[in-house]
Design a protein around this motif. Structure first.
Motif, short mmCIF file in Angstrom:
data_model
loop_
_atom_site.label_atom_id
_atom_site.label_comp_id
_atom_site.label_asym_id
_atom_site.label_seq_id
_atom_site.Cartn_x
_atom_site.Cartn_y
_atom_site.Cartn_z
N LYS A 24 5.06 2.03 -29.36
CA LYS A 24 4.98 1.19 -28.18
C LYS A 24 6.29 1.16 -27.39
CE LYS A 24 1.48 -1.87 -30.17
NZ LYS A 24 1.13 -3.26 -30.52
N ARG A 25 7.20 2.07 -27.72
CA ARG A 25 8.49 2.09 -27.02
C ARG A 25 8.31 2.52 -25.57
NH1 ARG A 25 11.61 5.75 -28.12
NH2 ARG A 25 10.47 7.07 -29.59
N HIS A 26 9.16 2.00 -24.71
CA HIS A 26 9.18 2.37 -23.31
C HIS A 26 10.50 3.02 -22.91
CE1 HIS A 26 5.39 0.32 -22.25
NE2 HIS A 26 5.75 -0.55 -23.17
N GLU A 27 11.31 3.39 -23.91
CA GLU A 27 12.59 4.05 -23.67
C GLU A 27 12.70 5.29 -24.55
OE1 GLU A 27 15.82 0.64 -22.57
OE2 GLU A 27 15.22 0.79 -24.66
N CYS A 28 13.37 6.31 -24.04
CA CYS A 28 13.63 7.48 -24.85
C CYS A 28 14.81 7.19 -25.79
CB CYS A 28 13.94 8.70 -23.97
SG CYS A 28 15.41 8.49 -22.93
N ASN A 29 15.01 8.05 -26.78
CA ASN A 29 16.06 7.82 -27.77
C ASN A 29 17.46 7.75 -27.15
OD1 ASN A 29 14.43 7.53 -29.98
ND2 ASN A 29 14.46 9.70 -30.52
N PRO A 30 17.84 8.66 -26.24
CA PRO A 30 19.19 8.53 -25.65
C PRO A 30 19.41 7.19 -24.96
CG PRO A 30 18.32 10.72 -25.22
CD PRO A 30 17.20 9.93 -25.82
N CYS A 31 18.40 6.68 -24.26
CA CYS A 31 18.56 5.40 -23.58
C CYS A 31 18.64 4.25 -24.58
CB CYS A 31 17.41 5.17 -22.61
SG CYS A 31 17.41 6.27 -21.18
N ARG A 32 17.87 4.34 -25.67
CA ARG A 32 17.93 3.31 -26.70
C ARG A 32 19.32 3.25 -27.32
NH1 ARG A 32 14.31 4.63 -31.18
NH2 ARG A 32 14.82 2.55 -31.94
N TYR A 33 19.89 4.42 -27.66
CA TYR A 33 21.21 4.45 -28.27
C TYR A 33 22.28 3.96 -27.30
CZ TYR A 33 19.09 7.23 -31.98
OH TYR A 33 18.31 7.65 -33.01
N GLU A 34 22.15 4.32 -26.02
CA GLU A 34 23.13 3.88 -25.04
C GLU A 34 23.08 2.36 -24.88
OE1 GLU A 34 26.25 4.20 -22.53
OE2 GLU A 34 25.33 5.82 -23.71
N ARG A 35 21.88 1.79 -24.92
CA ARG A 35 21.76 0.33 -24.81
C ARG A 35 22.34 -0.35 -26.04
NH1 ARG A 35 17.63 -2.66 -26.66
NH2 ARG A 35 16.27 -0.81 -26.80
N ALA A 36 22.12 0.23 -27.22
CA ALA A 36 22.66 -0.36 -28.45
C ALA A 36 24.18 -0.28 -28.47
CB ALA A 36 22.06 0.34 -29.67
#
Length: 288
Positions: A24-36
């Protein structure tokens, strides 16, 4: 609506790249890591990556090693004997320890004043997060080796000897093996049990202290120092495996003698297990 060519995919809400709809994610992995990463800061305030605990500036900082006390030297030598790895990377010797007990890794760093701490996130959610402490700098590696190598066993000494020669030092300059000093003995036992030992409580509330290792000389040293327990040779189930042995204490009087003496040097998890074992054995006498 997505067209038929993109069935099973959705757009990342930040960069608009296409990602699979497996979750159910709405972000790709690079964006998730950048946000974290934006939410994680080093103690100095600098940014840190997902798997690091310090920023690049602190990671490459080389502080001077601290002077070790006798009990600290014994505990570190025992822990490195049980849990340490002496390896090489690009012809550079490295000492590395990896455990799930963060407080143990933090103690190593605070007592020595050297090394880098990192966090390893497991891929399987059933596994615990582990922490590692590694010494990669040549000067720090040589300093730590001179401190603990005289107290290590044959296999660890052989690995250190190879690294000593690779670092350009003469083999004759490697510190010789010596016996443990009185103030190093109990911390060495505690450090070894912290890395390889088990305080086992059976369903029948029988308590035993045991340690399994492929280095029989270390188990024989443990038996000689404590004067307790027995060593059992375990059957070899696969010819590719090295022979292993187990040192085990089952006598109640011996367990009640050993645990209180090493309790001040145990960390949180082992310390709680020792306290629980001693509370079970309180008031009990005899062999079992």
């Amino acid at each position: 609506m997505l067209d038929s060519a993109n069935d099973g995919y959705r757009q990342c809400r930040n960069c608009r790249t296409m990602i699979e709809m497996k979750t159910k994610r709405h972000e790709c992995n690079p964006c998730r890591y950048e946000r974290a990463k934006r939410n994680r800061k080093c103690d100095c305030g600098g940014p840190i990556s997902m798997r690091s605990t310090t920023c690049a500036k602190c990671f490459h900082h080389r502080p001077a090693p601290l002077e070790l006390l006798e009990h600290q030297r014994g505990w570190i030598a025992g822990l490195c004997e049980g849990e340490g790895t002496f390896t090489f990377r690009e012809n550079r010797p490295i000492i590395r320890l990896q455990m799930t007990d963060e407080d143990t890794i933090r103690r190593l760093s605070s007592w020595t004043g050297i090394g880098n701490i990192g966090r390893h996130l497991p891929r399987n959610i059933k596994h615990k997060t582990s922490w590692h402490w590694s010494v990669c700098t040549k000067d720090h590696w040589e300093w730590l080796v001179t401190q603990i190598s005289p107290l290590l066993g044959e296999r660890r000494r052989a690995a250190i000897s190879t690294g000593w020669l690779i670092s350009g030092r003469s083999f004759t300059s490697l510190p010789k093996v010596r016996a443990l000093e009185p103030k190093e003995t109990l911390p060495w036992v505690a450090g070894l049990l912290e890395g390889e030992g088990t305080i086992y409580i059976s369903p029948r509330k029988d308590v035993s202290v045991e340690m399994t290792s492929t280095d029989r000389d270390i188990l024989e040293r443990m038996l000689a120092i404590t004067g307790m327990g027995r060593i059992y040779d375990r059957p070899i189930r696969d010819p590719r495996w090295r022979p292993t042995s187990t040192w085990r204490i089952t006598r109640i009087s011996d367990v009640k003698t050993l645990l209180p003496t090493i309790r001040p040097f145990l960390m949180d998890r082992r310390g709680k297990a020792a306290d629980h074992a001693m509370s079970i054995l309180a008031g009990r006498t005899g062999r079992k």
